[in-house]
Design an enzyme around this catalytic site. Structure first.
Site, PDB file in Angstrom:
ATOM      1  CD  GLU A   1      -7.315  -7.937  -0.358  1.00 55.50           C
ATOM      2  OE1 GLU A   1      -6.958  -8.412   0.458  1.00 55.50           O
ATOM      3  OE2 GLU A   1      -7.958  -6.923  -0.857  1.00 55.50           O
TER       4      GLU A   1
ATOM      5  CE  LYS B   1      -3.441  -2.322   2.590  1.00 56.39           C
ATOM      6  NZ  LYS B   1      -4.369  -2.653   3.195  1.00 56.39           N
TER       7      LYS B   1
END
Ligand code: PGA
Length: 257
Positions: A171, A13
């Site tokens: 997810e 990320k």
């Protein structure tokens, strides 16, 4: 069912500077030596790609990006093209991550274009799908997964070439970065649904389906035993070499059974 390799993918990320990324990957490399049936993938931030590519050269680690545009070049401020990523050693791109869908407003249509562009350029598209808490609670999990998958994959050719360049990550949005992992039965159910849907859409070849959402060494041992789980997409735990190495070890253990 013949199992493919287990994929342990780290999504870093918007974390780590290039030098911090370099240190982390250096620490991680020894855990990836002599793996038999596990692949280790990492997706650093764009500015860290060069450093990570340099360090992983000659190792089995696959480097990828956290997003990708569909055009090779042009007036698309803030975007990065597949060819630019390939120059930095990327072989895959994460597409449609929930943070892009829900924080940055990427639509199913935009995500479909990114998947198509990645495949056309020869990158593997790691497509993320998943329902929000509200969607789970009002019983629309399957409808959401169907909508997201059909939008992204329906128009693709259903041949082996396309299927071999696709990986799906289930997810649940409510499990990402929250420490709230989905239950074994929720994961099993969702993965079975995705497997069936992909088959119904006409893909002859199996497409790996990873689980993502608060995966840690403490919960992954059980998750990876689910037959329809082909690995994990890991955020937080992939930022710590020790935890990531333990996830790789658990993946290898499952793959070896
Ligand atoms: P998490 O993130 O492991 O920190 O929950 C997973 C992801 O966003 O891919």
């Amino acid at each position: 069912m013949t199992k493919q390799k287990t994929i342990i993918a780290g999504n870093w990320k918007m974390n780590l500077t290039a030098e911090q990324s370099r240190s982390l990957i250096k620490e991680l490399i020894p855990s990836t030596h002599s793996l038999n049936a596990t692949e280790v993938w990492v997706a650093p931030s764009f500015p860290s790609l060069y450093a990570v590519q340099e360090e992983t050269c000659g190792s089995s680690i696959r480097v990828g990006s956290q997003n990708v545009h569909w055009e090779a070049k042009g007036a698309f401020t803030g975007e990065t093209s597949p060819v630019m990523l390939q120059e930095f050693g990327c072989s895959f791109a994460i597409i449609g991550h929930s943070e892009r869908r829900h924080i940055l407003g990427e639509s199913d249509q935009i995500i479909a274009k990114r998947v198509e562009g990645a495949l056309k350029a020869g990158l593997v598209a790691l497509l993320c799908i998943g329902e929000t808490l509200e969607e789970r609670e009002n019983g629309s999990t399957e409808a959401v997964l169907r909508r997201q998958l059909e939008a992204a994959l329906m128009e693709l050719p259903k041949d082996e070439a396309a299927a071999s360049k696709l990986v799906i990550a289930y997810e649940p949005v409510w499990a990402i970065g929250t420490g709230k992992v989905a239950s074994i039965s929720e994961i099993t159910h969702a993965h079975q649904f995705v497997y069936q849907l992909v088959k119904q859409m006409g893909f002859a070849q199996t497409i790996p389906v990873l689980y993502g959402g608060s995966v840690t060494p403490a919960n992954f041992g059980e998750i990876v035993e689910i037959r329809e789980v082909d690995g994990a997409l890991v955020g937080g735990a992939s930022l710590e070499a020790g935890k990531f190495a333990e996830l790789i070890r658990l993946g290898e253990k499952r793959a070896a059974r």
